[in-house]
Motif scaffolding. Structure first.
Motif, PDB file in Angstrom:
ATOM      1  N   PHE A 165       0.848  -1.261   0.057  1.00 45.66           N
ATOM      2  CA  PHE A 165       0.024   0.095   0.050  1.00 45.66           C
ATOM      3  C   PHE A 165       0.590   1.340   0.158  1.00 45.66           C
ATOM      4  O   PHE A 165       0.283   2.267  -0.075  1.00 45.66           O
ATOM      5  CB  PHE A 165      -0.923   0.067   1.074  1.00 45.66           C
ATOM      6  CG  PHE A 165      -0.286  -0.112   2.539  1.00 45.66           C
ATOM      7  CD1 PHE A 165       0.152   1.151   3.355  1.00 45.66           C
ATOM      8  CD2 PHE A 165      -0.225  -1.177   3.211  1.00 45.66           C
ATOM      9  CE1 PHE A 165       0.823   0.947   4.236  1.00 45.66           C
ATOM     10  CE2 PHE A 165       0.536  -1.473   4.344  1.00 45.66           C
ATOM     11  CZ  PHE A 165       1.080  -0.353   4.946  1.00 45.66           C
ATOM     12  N   PHE A 166       2.056   1.277   0.463  1.00 42.64           N
ATOM     13  CA  PHE A 166       3.105   2.378   0.348  1.00 42.64           C
ATOM     14  C   PHE A 166       3.274   2.585  -1.170  1.00 42.64           C
ATOM     15  O   PHE A 166       3.852   3.356  -1.548  1.00 42.64           O
ATOM     16  CB  PHE A 166       4.308   1.976   0.922  1.00 42.64           C
ATOM     17  CG  PHE A 166       4.119   2.075   2.333  1.00 42.64           C
ATOM     18  CD1 PHE A 166       3.809   3.351   3.142  1.00 42.64           C
ATOM     19  CD2 PHE A 166       4.531   1.106   3.411  1.00 42.64           C
ATOM     20  CE1 PHE A 166       3.700   3.416   4.454  1.00 42.64           C
ATOM     21  CE2 PHE A 166       4.291   1.325   4.563  1.00 42.64           C
ATOM     22  CZ  PHE A 166       4.003   2.328   5.277  1.00 42.64           C
TER      23      PHE A 166
ATOM     24  N   ALA B 186      -9.373   2.994   4.442  1.00 41.06           N
ATOM     25  CA  ALA B 186      -9.633   3.783   3.288  1.00 41.06           C
ATOM     26  C   ALA B 186      -7.900   3.927   2.553  1.00 41.06           C
ATOM     27  O   ALA B 186      -8.105   4.042   1.314  1.00 41.06           O
ATOM     28  CB  ALA B 186     -10.032   5.348   3.551  1.00 41.06           C
ATOM     29  N   VAL B 187      -6.912   4.164   3.330  1.00 46.37           N
ATOM     30  CA  VAL B 187      -5.575   4.293   3.336  1.00 46.37           C
ATOM     31  C   VAL B 187      -5.155   3.192   2.744  1.00 46.37           C
ATOM     32  O   VAL B 187      -4.431   2.901   1.575  1.00 46.37           O
ATOM     33  CB  VAL B 187      -5.050   5.271   4.053  1.00 46.37           C
ATOM     34  CG1 VAL B 187      -3.708   5.357   3.814  1.00 46.37           C
ATOM     35  CG2 VAL B 187      -5.517   6.551   4.313  1.00 46.37           C
TER      36      VAL B 187
ATOM     37  N   PHE C 200      -0.380   6.931  11.701  1.00 44.81           N
ATOM     38  CA  PHE C 200       0.300   8.050  11.439  1.00 44.81           C
ATOM     39  C   PHE C 200       1.584   8.029  10.995  1.00 44.81           C
ATOM     40  O   PHE C 200       2.200   9.012  10.315  1.00 44.81           O
ATOM     41  CB  PHE C 200       0.053   9.029  12.781  1.00 44.81           C
ATOM     42  CG  PHE C 200      -1.314   9.277  13.003  1.00 44.81           C
ATOM     43  CD1 PHE C 200      -1.914  10.289  12.261  1.00 44.81           C
ATOM     44  CD2 PHE C 200      -2.129   8.537  13.829  1.00 44.81           C
ATOM     45  CE1 PHE C 200      -3.425  10.669  12.233  1.00 44.81           C
ATOM     46  CE2 PHE C 200      -3.284   8.997  14.169  1.00 44.81           C
ATOM     47  CZ  PHE C 200      -4.105  10.014  13.491  1.00 44.81           C
ATOM     48  N   ASP C 201       2.429   6.820  11.049  1.00 43.29           N
ATOM     49  CA  ASP C 201       3.499   6.456  10.564  1.00 43.29           C
ATOM     50  C   ASP C 201       3.346   6.385   9.184  1.00 43.29           C
ATOM     51  O   ASP C 201       4.021   6.755   8.163  1.00 43.29           O
ATOM     52  CB  ASP C 201       4.277   5.296  11.189  1.00 43.29           C
ATOM     53  CG  ASP C 201       4.737   5.603  12.494  1.00 43.29           C
ATOM     54  OD1 ASP C 201       5.177   6.792  12.724  1.00 43.29           O
ATOM     55  OD2 ASP C 201       4.826   4.557  13.265  1.00 43.29           O
TER      56      ASP C 201
ATOM     57  N   LEU D  45       3.162   8.570   3.493  1.00 40.34           N
ATOM     58  CA  LEU D  45       2.465   8.755   2.296  1.00 40.34           C
ATOM     59  C   LEU D  45       2.413  10.256   1.820  1.00 40.34           C
ATOM     60  O   LEU D  45       2.463  10.831   0.651  1.00 40.34           O
ATOM     61  CB  LEU D  45       1.189   8.096   2.252  1.00 40.34           C
ATOM     62  CG  LEU D  45       0.867   6.749   2.152  1.00 40.34           C
ATOM     63  CD1 LEU D  45      -0.593   6.189   2.412  1.00 40.34           C
ATOM     64  CD2 LEU D  45       1.441   6.089   0.970  1.00 40.34           C
ATOM     65  N   GLY D  46       2.138  11.120   2.830  1.00 42.59           N
ATOM     66  CA  GLY D  46       2.289  12.664   2.638  1.00 42.59           C
ATOM     67  C   GLY D  46       0.892  12.996   2.816  1.00 42.59           C
ATOM     68  O   GLY D  46      -0.282  12.199   2.342  1.00 42.59           O
ATOM     69  N   LYS D  47       0.310  14.341   2.708  1.00 40.22           N
ATOM     70  CA  LYS D  47      -0.769  14.673   2.909  1.00 40.22           C
ATOM     71  C   LYS D  47      -1.607  14.322   1.678  1.00 40.22           C
ATOM     72  O   LYS D  47      -3.050  14.248   1.655  1.00 40.22           O
ATOM     73  CB  LYS D  47      -0.897  16.308   3.439  1.00 40.22           C
ATOM     74  CG  LYS D  47      -2.234  16.912   3.262  1.00 40.22           C
ATOM     75  CD  LYS D  47      -2.374  18.278   3.716  1.00 40.22           C
ATOM     76  CE  LYS D  47      -1.504  18.815   4.611  1.00 40.22           C
ATOM     77  NZ  LYS D  47      -1.832  20.493   4.596  1.00 40.22           N
TER      78      LYS D  47
END
Length: 252
Positions: free
Chosen positions: A149-150, A217-218, A228-229, A234-236
């Motif tokens: 997913f990254f 979702a992410v 949050f890591d 991933l970035g905003k």
């Protein structure tokens, strides 16, 4: 198990027997430890403890340590018991000792095999992704399942997690979350996490439901490293884009 270990037992029972893949003339190919993803030092350490012990609780030992500790008096007189799962454990432990930047280089061929061009990502990005998930792997190839997913957005969402964590109100709440995320200037874990948690508390929302919907979702499922890591790496913009995609795609 009990009895002698035959070279035919390995592939039949799901583990390699040979150090390298064996291609006998006119016979079936037998799998090897190298091709199966084992590190050489892990295999040496594992084999050294079959029929011998160092006389203490030591298990992870370098070649120099094995040589220093070796004593024939600690060799067993009976046959050694082959424990394949213990071999996997040794490989896991040795992978944890590999620096993230070296692990990233080992991971690049796996990314290519899965259709991802590693040149599209910095070495630092790949190394940080590996570092966040390597505690869950036994082989380098496992990094793909843990970290894909990254490198690409979810192409599906876990149905069980949708049923448990995605309700009719979730799209509205995710919309509010997006606005909260947009207002965060410093998107590091240390900065973003307290802001999001304070927002959830101020709205009186259920923490677990919101955070798991956020993760779904992410990531595409409700598992993985600290949320949050993940978003820091991933970035905003990418985080918000994925939430919007999930709101479009997921039906409660």
């Amino acid at each position: 198990g009990k009895g002698k270990l035959s070279k035919r037992d390995g592939d039949r029972l799901g583990f390699p027997v040979f150090p390298l893949e064996w291609h006998p003339e006119g016979g079936e190919v037998s799998s090897g430890y190298r091709e199966s993803g084992y590190l050489p030092e892990a295999v040496v350490n594992f084999l050294a403890l079959l029929g011998w012990n160092p006389g203490d609780d030591s298990e992870i030992m370098s070649m120099d340590q094995l040589i220093e500790k070796f004593d024939l008096a600690h060799c067993s007189r009976s046959g050694a018991r082959f424990d394949y799962e213990k071999g996997r454990w040794f490989n896991h432990e040795y992978l944890q000792q590999i620096p993230d930047d070296r692990l990233a280089q080992l991971f690049k061929p796996v990314l290519r095999d899965n259709g991802i061009d590693p040149d599209n990502f910095s070495d630092d990005y790949i190394a940080r992704a590996c570092g966040l998930v390597k505690g869950r792997i036994y082989f380098v190839r496992d990094l793909w399942d843990q970290a894909k997913f990254f490198f690409k957005e979810p192409d599906s969402y876990n149905p069980k997690d949708i049923k448990k964590r995605w309700s009719e109100d979730t799209p509205r709440i995710m919309g509010e979350l997006i606005e909260t995320l947009r207002g965060i200037d410093d998107f590091s874990c240390a900065s973003a996490e307290p802001i999001v948690l304070d927002w959830i508390a101020s709205k009186g929302y259920h923490l677990g439901n919101v955070m798991n919907a956020f993760r779904l979702a992410v990531v595409g499922e409700c598992k993985g490293p600290h949320m949050f890591d993940i978003t820091e790496l991933l970035g905003k913009d990418e985080t918000i884009r994925r939430i919007n995609l999930a709101v479009e795609r997921i039906k409660a």
